[in-house]
Design an enzyme around this catalytic site. Structure first.
Site, short mmCIF file in Angstrom:
data_model
loop_
_atom_site.label_atom_id
_atom_site.label_comp_id
_atom_site.label_asym_id
_atom_site.label_seq_id
_atom_site.Cartn_x
_atom_site.Cartn_y
_atom_site.Cartn_z
N ARG A 138 11.37 -6.52 4.67
CA ARG A 138 11.31 -5.10 5.03
C ARG A 138 11.89 -4.88 6.43
O ARG A 138 12.54 -3.86 6.68
CB ARG A 138 9.85 -4.62 4.99
CG ARG A 138 9.71 -3.13 5.31
CD ARG A 138 8.30 -2.65 5.07
NE ARG A 138 7.40 -3.00 6.16
CZ ARG A 138 6.09 -2.76 6.14
NH1 ARG A 138 5.53 -2.22 5.10
NH2 ARG A 138 5.34 -3.10 7.17
N ARG A 177 11.66 -1.57 11.05
CA ARG A 177 10.44 -1.17 11.76
C ARG A 177 10.20 -2.08 12.94
O ARG A 177 10.29 -3.30 12.82
CB ARG A 177 9.23 -1.24 10.80
CG ARG A 177 8.84 0.12 10.27
CD ARG A 177 7.75 0.01 9.24
NE ARG A 177 6.52 -0.57 9.76
CZ ARG A 177 5.37 -0.54 9.09
NH1 ARG A 177 5.30 0.03 7.91
NH2 ARG A 177 4.30 -1.10 9.61
N ARG A 198 -0.66 -8.54 13.33
CA ARG A 198 -1.22 -7.54 12.41
C ARG A 198 -2.09 -8.20 11.35
O ARG A 198 -3.10 -7.65 10.93
CB ARG A 198 -0.09 -6.73 11.78
CG ARG A 198 0.44 -5.66 12.75
CD ARG A 198 1.84 -5.20 12.41
NE ARG A 198 1.95 -4.67 11.07
CZ ARG A 198 3.06 -4.74 10.33
NH1 ARG A 198 4.13 -5.34 10.79
NH2 ARG A 198 3.08 -4.23 9.14
N LYS A 207 0.82 -1.21 0.00
CA LYS A 207 0.00 0.00 0.00
C LYS A 207 0.86 1.26 0.00
O LYS A 207 0.62 2.16 -0.78
CB LYS A 207 -0.90 0.04 1.25
CG LYS A 207 -2.00 -0.99 1.27
CD LYS A 207 -2.96 -0.74 2.43
CE LYS A 207 -2.29 -0.75 3.79
NZ LYS A 207 -1.79 -2.08 4.20
N ARG A 233 -9.73 1.63 8.73
CA ARG A 233 -9.40 0.25 9.04
C ARG A 233 -10.44 -0.41 9.93
O ARG A 233 -10.32 -1.59 10.23
CB ARG A 233 -8.07 0.21 9.79
CG ARG A 233 -6.86 0.11 8.92
CD ARG A 233 -5.64 0.22 9.82
NE ARG A 233 -4.57 -0.63 9.40
CZ ARG A 233 -3.43 -0.18 8.87
NH1 ARG A 233 -3.24 1.09 8.67
NH2 ARG A 233 -2.49 -1.02 8.54
#
Ligand code: ADP
Length: 191
Positions: free
Chosen positions: A127, A133, A144, A13, A88
Site C-alpha cells: 500500500r 501514505r 502501529r 478495515k 481504539r
C-alpha cells in the site's frame, strides 16, 4: 445497525468498511480518513493529528472523541453507522458507550478481521508504494502494530464479554471477506 469494524493495521478495515456499509445502507465512518482529510485541508485538527499519525501513535483521546461526537451527530448517522478505526482505546469505548446511551442506543456488533502478521506487513508495504501514505514506512508500520497490540487488541475482549464479537478471516479475496462479514451479521440478526 450500529457496527464497529476492528482489526490490526493492514487487515483491510477501510476496504471492507466501505463495501459493507454500502450494502447495509449506513455510512462508513473512518477516523483515519477524517484525520487525513483534515491534514490535506490543513485545519487545526489536521495539524494536531499529523504529528501523531506520522509517528504511528494514536491521536489523543479527547481530540478523537470530540471529532467522532460531531460526526455521529450528523443526520446520516441517525439510523446506524459502521465505525472503522474507532474506538481504539478503552477511553474511546467508554466515551462511545456514553454518547450512544444519550439517545438510548448501543453497539449491535463488532466485526473483527483477522489476518496473520506477515501478510499484514506485506500488505502495508505494498500500500505504501501505491498510496504513498506517510505512515506506511517499515518503522512506523511496526510502531502501529505495537500500539494496536497494546492499546486496541484488549478491546476485543471487552466487546466479547458483551457477546458482540463476530470474528472473520480477513485473509481471503476482498469480495469473499465481504460476503463472510454480511452473512455472519445476518445470521446474528436472525439468531
Ligand atoms: P490503520 O491502517 O493503521 O488502521 P487508519 O487509517 O485507521 O490506519 O489510522 C491512521 C492513523 O490515524 C492512526 O495510526 C492514528 O494515528 C490515527 N487514528 C485513527 N483512528 C484513531 C483513533 N480512534 N484514535 C486515535 N488515533 C486514531
Amino acid at each position: 445497525m450500529r457496527l464497529i469494524l476492528m482489526g490490526p493495521p493492514g487487515a483491510g478495515k477501510g476496504t471492507q468498511a466501505k463495501v459493507v456499509a454500502e450494502r447495509l445502507g449506513v455510512p462508513a465512518i473512518s477516523t483515519g480518513d477524517i484525520f487525513r482529510d483534515n491534514v490535506v485541508q490543513q485545519t487545526d485538527l489536521g495539524r494536531t493529528a499529523q504529528r501523531y499519525m506520522d509517528a504511528g501513535d494514536y491521536v489523543p483521546d479527547e481530540v478523537t472523541n470530540a471529532m467522532v461526537r460531531d460526526r455521529l451527530a450528523q443526520d446520516d448517522a441517525g439510523k446506524g453507522f459502521l465505525l472503522d478505526g474507532y474506538p481504539r482505546t478503552l477511553d474511546q469505548v467508554r466515551t462511545l458507550d456514553a454518547m450512544l446511551a444519550e439517545d438510548g442506543h448501543a453497539i449491535d456488533a463488532v466485526v473483527v478481521l483477522e489476518v496473520d502478521r506477515e501478510e499484514l506487513v506485506a500488505r502495508l508495504l505494498k500500500r505504501a508504494e501505491i498510496e504513498g501514505r506517510t505512515d506506511d514506512t517499515e518503522d512506523v508500520i511496526r510502531r502501529r502494530q505495537e500500539v494496536f497490540a497494546e492499546q486496541t487488541a484488549p478491546l476485543i475482549d471487552v466487546y466479547a464479554e458483551r457477546g458482540l464479537v463476530v470474528t472473520i478471516d480477513g485473509s481471503g479475496e476482498i469480495g469473499e471477506v465481504t460476503e463472510q462479514v454480511l452473512s455472519a451479521l445476518s445470521s446474528r440478526d436472525a439468531g
